[in-house]
Design an enzyme around this catalytic site. Sequence first.
Site, PDB file in Angstrom:
ATOM      1  N   HIS A  83       0.834  -1.199   0.000  1.00 48.55           N
ATOM      2  CA  HIS A  83       0.000   0.000   0.000  1.00 48.55           C
ATOM      3  C   HIS A  83       0.872   1.253   0.000  1.00 48.55           C
ATOM      4  O   HIS A  83       2.016   1.210   0.435  1.00 48.55           O
ATOM      5  CB  HIS A  83      -0.876   0.075   1.257  1.00 48.55           C
ATOM      6  CG  HIS A  83      -1.769  -1.091   1.449  1.00 48.55           C
ATOM      7  ND1 HIS A  83      -1.726  -1.882   2.580  1.00 48.55           N
ATOM      8  CD2 HIS A  83      -2.739  -1.617   0.673  1.00 48.55           C
ATOM      9  CE1 HIS A  83      -2.643  -2.844   2.487  1.00 48.55           C
ATOM     10  NE2 HIS A  83      -3.259  -2.709   1.330  1.00 48.55           N
ATOM     11  N   HIS A  85       1.055   4.612   2.059  1.00 48.55           N
ATOM     12  CA  HIS A  85       0.563   5.173   3.314  1.00 48.55           C
ATOM     13  C   HIS A  85       0.767   6.684   3.321  1.00 48.55           C
ATOM     14  O   HIS A  85       1.572   7.219   2.558  1.00 48.55           O
ATOM     15  CB  HIS A  85       1.255   4.500   4.501  1.00 48.55           C
ATOM     16  CG  HIS A  85       0.694   3.138   4.812  1.00 48.55           C
ATOM     17  ND1 HIS A  85       0.096   2.835   6.002  1.00 48.55           N
ATOM     18  CD2 HIS A  85       0.624   2.007   4.058  1.00 48.55           C
ATOM     19  CE1 HIS A  85      -0.325   1.571   5.987  1.00 48.55           C
ATOM     20  NE2 HIS A  85       0.003   1.048   4.814  1.00 48.55           N
ATOM     21  N   HIS A 101      -3.492   4.182   5.431  1.00 52.63           N
ATOM     22  CA  HIS A 101      -3.463   4.194   3.961  1.00 52.63           C
ATOM     23  C   HIS A 101      -3.673   5.612   3.452  1.00 52.63           C
ATOM     24  O   HIS A 101      -4.463   6.375   4.014  1.00 52.63           O
ATOM     25  CB  HIS A 101      -4.591   3.334   3.391  1.00 52.63           C
ATOM     26  CG  HIS A 101      -4.368   1.876   3.538  1.00 52.63           C
ATOM     27  ND1 HIS A 101      -5.156   0.964   2.917  1.00 52.63           N
ATOM     28  CD2 HIS A 101      -3.445   1.172   4.225  1.00 52.63           C
ATOM     29  CE1 HIS A 101      -4.739  -0.242   3.214  1.00 52.63           C
ATOM     30  NE2 HIS A 101      -3.711  -0.140   4.020  1.00 52.63           N
ATOM     31  N   HIS A 109     -11.905   1.319   1.870  1.00 49.98           N
ATOM     32  CA  HIS A 109     -10.840   0.432   1.405  1.00 49.98           C
ATOM     33  C   HIS A 109     -11.425  -0.589   0.428  1.00 49.98           C
ATOM     34  O   HIS A 109     -12.560  -1.019   0.566  1.00 49.98           O
ATOM     35  CB  HIS A 109     -10.212  -0.303   2.598  1.00 49.98           C
ATOM     36  CG  HIS A 109      -9.185  -1.315   2.197  1.00 49.98           C
ATOM     37  ND1 HIS A 109      -7.962  -0.955   1.710  1.00 49.98           N
ATOM     38  CD2 HIS A 109      -9.225  -2.664   2.198  1.00 49.98           C
ATOM     39  CE1 HIS A 109      -7.279  -2.056   1.431  1.00 49.98           C
ATOM     40  NE2 HIS A 109      -8.027  -3.113   1.717  1.00 49.98           N
ATOM     41  N   HIS A 118      -9.054   3.179  -1.808  1.00 49.78           N
ATOM     42  CA  HIS A 118      -8.141   4.285  -1.510  1.00 49.78           C
ATOM     43  C   HIS A 118      -7.157   4.423  -2.657  1.00 49.78           C
ATOM     44  O   HIS A 118      -6.797   3.429  -3.297  1.00 49.78           O
ATOM     45  CB  HIS A 118      -7.312   3.997  -0.255  1.00 49.78           C
ATOM     46  CG  HIS A 118      -8.100   3.710   0.981  1.00 49.78           C
ATOM     47  ND1 HIS A 118      -7.547   3.076   2.054  1.00 49.78           N
ATOM     48  CD2 HIS A 118      -9.377   3.975   1.320  1.00 49.78           C
ATOM     49  CE1 HIS A 118      -8.441   2.961   3.017  1.00 49.78           C
ATOM     50  NE2 HIS A 118      -9.574   3.502   2.588  1.00 49.78           N
ATOM     51  N   ASP A 121      -4.503   1.925  -2.146  1.00 54.78           N
ATOM     52  CA  ASP A 121      -4.839   0.491  -2.156  1.00 54.78           C
ATOM     53  C   ASP A 121      -4.242  -0.212  -3.377  1.00 54.78           C
ATOM     54  O   ASP A 121      -4.949  -0.537  -4.323  1.00 54.78           O
ATOM     55  CB  ASP A 121      -6.365   0.289  -2.186  1.00 54.78           C
ATOM     56  CG  ASP A 121      -7.027   0.591  -0.873  1.00 54.78           C
ATOM     57  OD1 ASP A 121      -6.334   0.624   0.155  1.00 54.78           O
ATOM     58  OD2 ASP A 121      -8.258   0.811  -0.877  1.00 54.78           O
ATOM     59  N   HIS A 161       3.048  -5.465   3.904  1.00 57.03           N
ATOM     60  CA  HIS A 161       2.438  -6.106   5.070  1.00 57.03           C
ATOM     61  C   HIS A 161       2.753  -7.604   5.112  1.00 57.03           C
ATOM     62  O   HIS A 161       3.027  -8.215   4.079  1.00 57.03           O
ATOM     63  CB  HIS A 161       0.921  -5.902   5.048  1.00 57.03           C
ATOM     64  CG  HIS A 161       0.517  -4.480   5.271  1.00 57.03           C
ATOM     65  ND1 HIS A 161       0.185  -3.986   6.505  1.00 57.03           N
ATOM     66  CD2 HIS A 161       0.406  -3.441   4.404  1.00 57.03           C
ATOM     67  CE1 HIS A 161      -0.125  -2.705   6.398  1.00 57.03           C
ATOM     68  NE2 HIS A 161       0.001  -2.348   5.119  1.00 57.03           N
ATOM     69  N   ARG A 178       3.220  -4.526   9.580  1.00 56.46           N
ATOM     70  CA  ARG A 178       3.964  -3.799   8.547  1.00 56.46           C
ATOM     71  C   ARG A 178       5.400  -4.313   8.590  1.00 56.46           C
ATOM     72  O   ARG A 178       6.102  -4.096   9.571  1.00 56.46           O
ATOM     73  CB  ARG A 178       3.901  -2.302   8.812  1.00 56.46           C
ATOM     74  CG  ARG A 178       2.472  -1.782   8.814  1.00 56.46           C
ATOM     75  CD  ARG A 178       2.389  -0.362   9.306  1.00 56.46           C
ATOM     76  NE  ARG A 178       1.000   0.067   9.387  1.00 56.46           N
ATOM     77  CZ  ARG A 178       0.614   1.326   9.451  1.00 56.46           C
ATOM     78  NH1 ARG A 178       1.523   2.296   9.470  1.00 56.46           N
ATOM     79  NH2 ARG A 178      -0.653   1.624   9.511  1.00 56.46           N
TER      80      ARG A 178
END
Length: 189
Positions: A83, A85, A101, A109, A118, A121, A161, A178
Site C-alpha cells: 500500500h 501510506h 493508507h 478500502h 483508496h 490500495d 504487510h 507492517r
Amino acid sequence: MKNFFIVTLLCVALVGCKEPVKQTDTNNETEVAPVEKSITATALVSAKSNSAVSGTVTFTESNGIVVMNANLSGLTPGPHAIHIHENGDCSADDASSAGGHWNPTQDDHGAWEHKGFHKGDIGNLQADENGIATLTLETDLWCINCEDETKNIVGKSIVIHKDVDDMKSQPSGNAGDRIGCGEIVLEDK
C-alpha cells in the site's frame, strides 16, 4: 571561389534560421507538441517488525501516466499486501509512523480501480519460494511532485504487510503487521 564562399554562407544561414516543424492539415496549421520528459521517484524499502524485507519501488511518470515497479526480497513465500501510506516517515520499528493508507478522497478500502478504494490500495504481490516479489502497476490516478494533493505520491510511503489484503475489511484490508517501509522521494536529475 568567392561565389562558392557566398553560396556556402547562404546555405548555412538558411539552415540555421529554420522555423519549428509544423504539421499541416487542409485548413489548420498546428505546431508539433514537445515530447514530455519523464520524472522519477523511488522508495527504498527497509525491514520493519523484525522482518528481512528489503527492496526498491520505483515510480516513473511520463505523459500523465505513472508506472510503478516493485522489486522486493526477504519476504516469506506467498501473498503480501502493498500500500501507499499517508506519511513519508518509516522511523518507527513497526512502521506505524507511516500512518494509515493514503486516502485523499475519503473512500472505503477496496480493490484497486474497483468501486470504492483508496488511492493507496495497490493490492497484493506474490513472493516466490525464495522470498522475491515483483509487481508492476500503471495508472493515471497518481502523479509525481505535482500540485494536485489528491494525486501526488511524493512524501508518502510504501508499506509491505505480513499478510494478504482481503480487499474488503475496513479500513485497511486486515493485512497484518507492517514488515517493510520506504519513503517515496523525488529523484534528483
